[in-house]
Design a protein around this motif. Structure first.
Motif, mmCIF file in Angstrom:
data_model
loop_
_atom_site.group_PDB
_atom_site.id
_atom_site.type_symbol
_atom_site.label_atom_id
_atom_site.label_comp_id
_atom_site.label_asym_id
_atom_site.label_seq_id
_atom_site.Cartn_x
_atom_site.Cartn_y
_atom_site.Cartn_z
ATOM 1 N N GLU A 47 0.894 -1.112 0.016
ATOM 2 C CA GLU A 47 0.067 -0.028 -0.181
ATOM 3 C C GLU A 47 0.854 1.184 -0.058
ATOM 4 N N ASP A 51 0.562 4.214 -2.885
ATOM 5 C CA ASP A 51 0.476 5.553 -2.493
ATOM 6 C C ASP A 51 1.562 6.281 -2.834
ATOM 7 N N ARG A 82 -6.807 6.982 -5.902
ATOM 8 C CA ARG A 82 -7.413 7.084 -4.606
ATOM 9 C C ARG A 82 -6.912 8.127 -3.774
ATOM 10 N N LEU A 83 -5.838 8.836 -3.672
ATOM 11 C CA LEU A 83 -5.418 9.788 -3.046
ATOM 12 C C LEU A 83 -6.196 11.139 -3.125
ATOM 13 N N ILE A 85 -9.214 11.183 -4.314
ATOM 14 C CA ILE A 85 -10.417 10.988 -3.839
ATOM 15 C C ILE A 85 -10.592 11.153 -2.343
ATOM 16 N N ILE A 86 -9.613 10.477 -1.807
ATOM 17 C CA ILE A 86 -9.457 10.679 -0.152
ATOM 18 C C ILE A 86 -9.301 12.207 0.141
ATOM 19 N N ALA A 87 -8.610 13.120 -0.511
ATOM 20 C CA ALA A 87 -8.034 14.326 -0.248
ATOM 21 C C ALA A 87 -9.570 15.177 -0.506
ATOM 22 N N GLU A 89 -12.641 14.208 -0.212
ATOM 23 C CA GLU A 89 -13.461 13.708 0.717
ATOM 24 C C GLU A 89 -13.208 14.507 2.317
ATOM 25 N N ARG A 90 -11.706 14.345 2.356
ATOM 26 C CA ARG A 90 -11.396 14.801 3.551
ATOM 27 C C ARG A 90 -11.580 16.101 3.795
ATOM 28 N N LYS A 111 -19.626 11.388 1.166
ATOM 29 C CA LYS A 111 -18.738 10.127 0.403
ATOM 30 C C LYS A 111 -18.667 10.554 -0.972
#
Length: 222
Positions: A47, A51, A82-83, A85-87, A89-90, A111
């Protein structure tokens, strides 16, 4: 006496057998724990490598963006990064107001299902040219003994921290902010940039181009 000796020997052998079995079970348990540890370590390393690879791609994209590339005027692409999208969402969750009965509370559990990256080369080159004008202006002021500082009080840092690969110059006022608009305005903004004529003329502060540090404030205009 003979029977007692035999019983004693049998008990001893039984204890030895039980002890041996316990050692075997303990060894098997330790072996299983070690296997699990190695699996977790391998998964974490995979992972982490993944990343790091994504971060490298984002940094490359940022370098490409800063280099004022030539090409198609505007491109829109869905991303499964993924990073990124996570950012997104965060920042939607962490910058939202909350409270009992607050209309902003749902954003605390937002979400993200899709992120689109928009690149407009004409607007970007225009932005870079204006940024350079400001940088030159600051240099001229400093030659006159006037030191230009970053915004004070500073903007919240979590927006910038969510996108660590982005190159921003705080002394020029570069920062990450949020903007909400109606769906019918998205293509117009992507093609021609922000325009106060797209804003609501009856809004609280009148026509203008507004940005926010809070996701819930931006969402009120979406």
């Amino acid at each position: 006496k003979e029977e007692l000796r035999l019983v004693t020997e049998a008990n001893y052998e039984l204890e030895q057998l039980q002890s041996s079995r316990q050692r075997t079970r303990d060894e098997e348990l330790e072996s299983t724990k070690e296997e699990l540890r190695l699996v977790k370590k391998a998964r974490a390393e995979t992972e982490s490598e993944h990343d790091q690879a994504i971060m490298s791609q984002l940094e490359s994209a940022e370098a490409w963006r800063q280099a004022r590339p030539q090409g198609r005027i505007r491109t829109v692409s869905d991303t499964s990064n993924r990073l990124l999208i996570i950012a997104v969402e965060r920042i939607l969750r962490e910058t939202s107001h909350s409270g009992s009965g607050s209309a902003c509370s749902p954003l605390k559990a937002a979400k993200v299902v899709k992120v689109q990256e928009i690149s407009n080369q004409v607007l970007w080159r225009r932005y870079c040219a204006r940024r350079e004008e400001i940088r030159v202006g600051h240099a001229e002021l400093e030659q006159q003994g006037v030191r230009v500082e970053a915004l004070s009080p500073p903007l919240r840092t979590d927006l910038q921290q969510a996108f660590p690969w982005m190159t921003l110059d705080a002394r020029l006022g570069e920062c990450v902010l949020l903007h909400g608009t109606r769906g019918i305005n998205v293509d117009e903004i992507a093609d021609n940039g922000f325009d106060e004529r797209l804003s609501n003329p009856t809004g609280l502060y009148g026509q203008g181009i507004y940005f926010a540090e809070q996701s819930c404030k931006a969402s009120q205009y979406a």
